[in-house]
Enzyme design. Structure first.
Site, PDB file in Angstrom:
ATOM      1  N   LYS A  83      21.665 -10.760 -28.768  1.00 33.89           N
ATOM      2  CA  LYS A  83      20.859  -9.380 -28.694  1.00 33.89           C
ATOM      3  C   LYS A  83      19.389  -9.486 -29.363  1.00 33.89           C
ATOM      4  O   LYS A  83      19.374  -9.971 -30.616  1.00 33.89           O
ATOM      5  CB  LYS A  83      21.585  -8.384 -29.583  1.00 33.89           C
ATOM      6  CG  LYS A  83      21.103  -7.040 -29.053  1.00 33.89           C
ATOM      7  CD  LYS A  83      21.383  -6.457 -27.775  1.00 33.89           C
ATOM      8  CE  LYS A  83      22.772  -5.892 -27.768  1.00 33.89           C
ATOM      9  NZ  LYS A  83      23.215  -5.214 -26.483  1.00 33.89           N
ATOM     10  N   THR A 100      27.242  -9.276 -27.279  1.00 32.62           N
ATOM     11  CA  THR A 100      25.745  -9.350 -27.970  1.00 32.62           C
ATOM     12  C   THR A 100      25.658  -7.578 -28.452  1.00 32.62           C
ATOM     13  O   THR A 100      24.851  -7.503 -29.508  1.00 32.62           O
ATOM     14  CB  THR A 100      24.692  -9.112 -26.782  1.00 32.62           C
ATOM     15  OG1 THR A 100      24.816  -8.180 -25.827  1.00 32.62           O
ATOM     16  CG2 THR A 100      24.707 -10.572 -26.116  1.00 32.62           C
ATOM     17  N   ASP A 101      26.569  -6.689 -28.083  1.00 32.22           N
ATOM     18  CA  ASP A 101      26.492  -5.413 -28.719  1.00 32.22           C
ATOM     19  C   ASP A 101      27.163  -5.561 -30.175  1.00 32.22           C
ATOM     20  O   ASP A 101      26.779  -4.782 -31.074  1.00 32.22           O
ATOM     21  CB  ASP A 101      27.328  -4.573 -27.777  1.00 32.22           C
ATOM     22  CG  ASP A 101      27.314  -3.007 -28.455  1.00 32.22           C
ATOM     23  OD1 ASP A 101      26.129  -2.381 -28.451  1.00 32.22           O
ATOM     24  OD2 ASP A 101      28.312  -2.508 -29.107  1.00 32.22           O
ATOM     25  N   PHE A 133     -22.783 -24.434 -36.544  1.00 33.09           N
ATOM     26  CA  PHE A 133     -22.097 -25.140 -35.501  1.00 33.09           C
ATOM     27  C   PHE A 133     -23.281 -25.803 -34.788  1.00 33.09           C
ATOM     28  O   PHE A 133     -23.853 -25.251 -33.883  1.00 33.09           O
ATOM     29  CB  PHE A 133     -21.239 -24.315 -34.550  1.00 33.09           C
ATOM     30  CG  PHE A 133     -20.509 -25.157 -33.483  1.00 33.09           C
ATOM     31  CD1 PHE A 133     -19.394 -26.005 -33.695  1.00 33.09           C
ATOM     32  CD2 PHE A 133     -20.629 -24.813 -32.090  1.00 33.09           C
ATOM     33  CE1 PHE A 133     -18.845 -26.753 -33.017  1.00 33.09           C
ATOM     34  CE2 PHE A 133     -19.977 -25.757 -30.976  1.00 33.09           C
ATOM     35  CZ  PHE A 133     -19.106 -26.637 -31.620  1.00 33.09           C
ATOM     36  N   ARG A 160     -24.047 -18.859 -38.773  1.00 31.03           N
ATOM     37  CA  ARG A 160     -23.464 -17.859 -37.831  1.00 31.03           C
ATOM     38  C   ARG A 160     -22.160 -17.132 -38.322  1.00 31.03           C
ATOM     39  O   ARG A 160     -21.749 -17.389 -39.489  1.00 31.03           O
ATOM     40  CB  ARG A 160     -22.679 -18.659 -36.542  1.00 31.03           C
ATOM     41  CG  ARG A 160     -21.463 -19.683 -36.786  1.00 31.03           C
ATOM     42  CD  ARG A 160     -20.820 -20.248 -35.824  1.00 31.03           C
ATOM     43  NE  ARG A 160     -19.891 -21.181 -36.248  1.00 31.03           N
ATOM     44  CZ  ARG A 160     -18.832 -21.717 -35.247  1.00 31.03           C
ATOM     45  NH1 ARG A 160     -19.099 -21.378 -34.048  1.00 31.03           N
ATOM     46  NH2 ARG A 160     -17.741 -22.258 -35.794  1.00 31.03           N
ATOM     47  N   GLN A 196     -12.307 -26.128 -36.751  1.00 30.64           N
ATOM     48  CA  GLN A 196     -11.145 -27.072 -37.117  1.00 30.64           C
ATOM     49  C   GLN A 196     -11.227 -27.612 -38.548  1.00 30.64           C
ATOM     50  O   GLN A 196     -10.094 -27.483 -39.176  1.00 30.64           O
ATOM     51  CB  GLN A 196     -11.549 -28.370 -36.288  1.00 30.64           C
ATOM     52  CG  GLN A 196     -11.103 -28.133 -34.643  1.00 30.64           C
ATOM     53  CD  GLN A 196     -12.186 -27.654 -33.984  1.00 30.64           C
ATOM     54  OE1 GLN A 196     -13.295 -27.057 -34.382  1.00 30.64           O
ATOM     55  NE2 GLN A 196     -12.280 -28.066 -32.702  1.00 30.64           N
ATOM     56  N   ASN A 232     -11.336 -18.563 -31.809  1.00 32.03           N
ATOM     57  CA  ASN A 232     -12.391 -18.139 -32.246  1.00 32.03           C
ATOM     58  C   ASN A 232     -13.180 -17.101 -31.729  1.00 32.03           C
ATOM     59  O   ASN A 232     -13.296 -16.953 -30.558  1.00 32.03           O
ATOM     60  CB  ASN A 232     -13.220 -19.465 -31.682  1.00 32.03           C
ATOM     61  CG  ASN A 232     -14.673 -19.494 -32.827  1.00 32.03           C
ATOM     62  OD1 ASN A 232     -15.018 -18.476 -33.506  1.00 32.03           O
ATOM     63  ND2 ASN A 232     -15.357 -20.763 -32.841  1.00 32.03           N
ATOM     64  N   HIS A 271     -15.477 -14.986 -31.021  1.00 36.58           N
ATOM     65  CA  HIS A 271     -17.069 -15.143 -30.767  1.00 36.58           C
ATOM     66  C   HIS A 271     -17.772 -13.883 -31.154  1.00 36.58           C
ATOM     67  O   HIS A 271     -17.483 -12.835 -30.541  1.00 36.58           O
ATOM     68  CB  HIS A 271     -17.528 -15.680 -29.448  1.00 36.58           C
ATOM     69  CG  HIS A 271     -16.884 -17.200 -29.169  1.00 36.58           C
ATOM     70  ND1 HIS A 271     -16.935 -18.323 -29.836  1.00 36.58           N
ATOM     71  CD2 HIS A 271     -15.759 -17.515 -28.065  1.00 36.58           C
ATOM     72  CE1 HIS A 271     -16.310 -19.454 -29.385  1.00 36.58           C
ATOM     73  NE2 HIS A 271     -15.559 -18.732 -28.376  1.00 36.58           N
TER      74      HIS A 271
END
Length: 307
Positions: free
Chosen positions: A12, A57-58, A166, A183, A231, A257, A259
């Site tokens: 479930k 599942t109940d 970067f 940045r 990274q 990322n 941006h």
């Protein structure tokens, strides 16, 4: 052509359970989304439809709610361990239980005046606001002998408004991106970490403290790393966790990322000195990696969407 049955499981999914613990006038909340998956001797139900080995599942749903009352919810990990142990040890056909849990955090609403006698103005001990930062995660797998606990979080958005660059990347005829020496670095962290607690003979980690400290070291590494690439930041975040939390052997991150591009304000006669940015939601760079304690083998799936 003859066929055979491969891996299978059932259970479930997404049982929403909220547990209120009343400590006098002070209340505490645990808000979980629990998914149960069971596997074992289930060939016959697939081949002939016989439910002789099938726990409904109940019933698994009811067990989740009953255990919230009987055992309480000390932590998502501990609650999942209780459930996994129960399903494997109480039902002979079930050989492996996997419990996945999302935890949604709440915090108390601050009072406006602690000296007031009026409800709503005192220190309110029963009013909460849902935290909008991250969702805590854990997955517990038990086969009757060994445990595997992988915890983590998702949707934790973080940003450094400077100390990120970067440049020096490969350029070809399709490259238009300008090199950046100052940045914004922003990402929405999805991370998982695997514990080296695997059997009942070992000392069990303090799950709540472990989560708080792992999150702290992860965020500190993000804030304190002068980043030349996402990274590099990712590796520092994972390394900080491994080096400071002895109970964790493996960390995997998936970092989009987010941006932020400088807006060209020259058409308006304005100079944009790293002040005004356009936040783009897509497309985005997606940086993913696993960081391991030396000598350990990776076990966290590469695709975190399957965890």
């Amino acid at each position: 052509m003859p066929t055979i049955l491969g891996q299978n499981q059932y259970g479930k999914a997404e049982n929403r359970v909220v547990k209120i613990t009343r400590d006098g006038a002070t209340h505490h909340i645990k808000d979980l989304n629990v998914s149960v998956a069971l596997s074992g001797d289930m060939d016959e139900v697939h081949y002939s439809g016989s439910n002789a080995n099938v726990l409904p599942t109940d019933t698994t749903k009811n067990t989740v709610f009953a255990f919230a009352k009987e055992h309480g919810i000390e932590s998502a990990e501990q609650f999942g361990i209780h459930l996994a142990r129960h399903f494997v040890t109480s039902q002979e056909p079930i050989q492996t239980a996997r419990i996945r849990i999302e935890e949604y955090a709440w915090e108390r609403i601050e009072a406006s005046d602690a000296n007031s006698r009026f409800i709503g103005s005192d220190e309110v001990k029963h009013s909460f606001v849902r935290k909008g930062q991250e969702t805590r995660l854990t997955q517990i797998t038990y086969d009757g002998e060994k445990w595997e606990v992988v915890s983590g979080l998702k949707d934790l958005v973080v940003m450094n408004s400077t100390n990120s660059e970067f440049w020096g990347y490969v350029k070809d005829k399709y490259t238009t991106l300008k090199e950046a020496h100052d940045r914004i670095l922003a990402t929405q962290v999805s991370g998982r970490w695997r514990f080296n607690w695997t059997d009942d003979e070992q000392r069990m980690p303090n799950w709540e403290k472990s989560y708080e400290q792992t999150r702290k070291h992860m965020l500190q590494a993000f804030a304190e790393t002068y980043s030349l690439s996402l990274q590099q930041t990712l590796y520092q975040m994972g390394s900080r966790i491994i080096n400071n939390r002895s109970e964790i052997d493996e960390v995997r991150f998936s970092l989009p990322n987010k941006h932020h591009f400088l807006v060209d304000l020259e058409p308006f006669g304005l100079k944009n000195d790293n002040e005004v940015y356009y936040a783009a939601d897509r497309p985005y760079g997606l940086i993913e990696a696993t960081i391991l304690r030396d000598g350990c083998e990776p076990k966290i799936p590469v695709d975190l969407t399957n965890l």
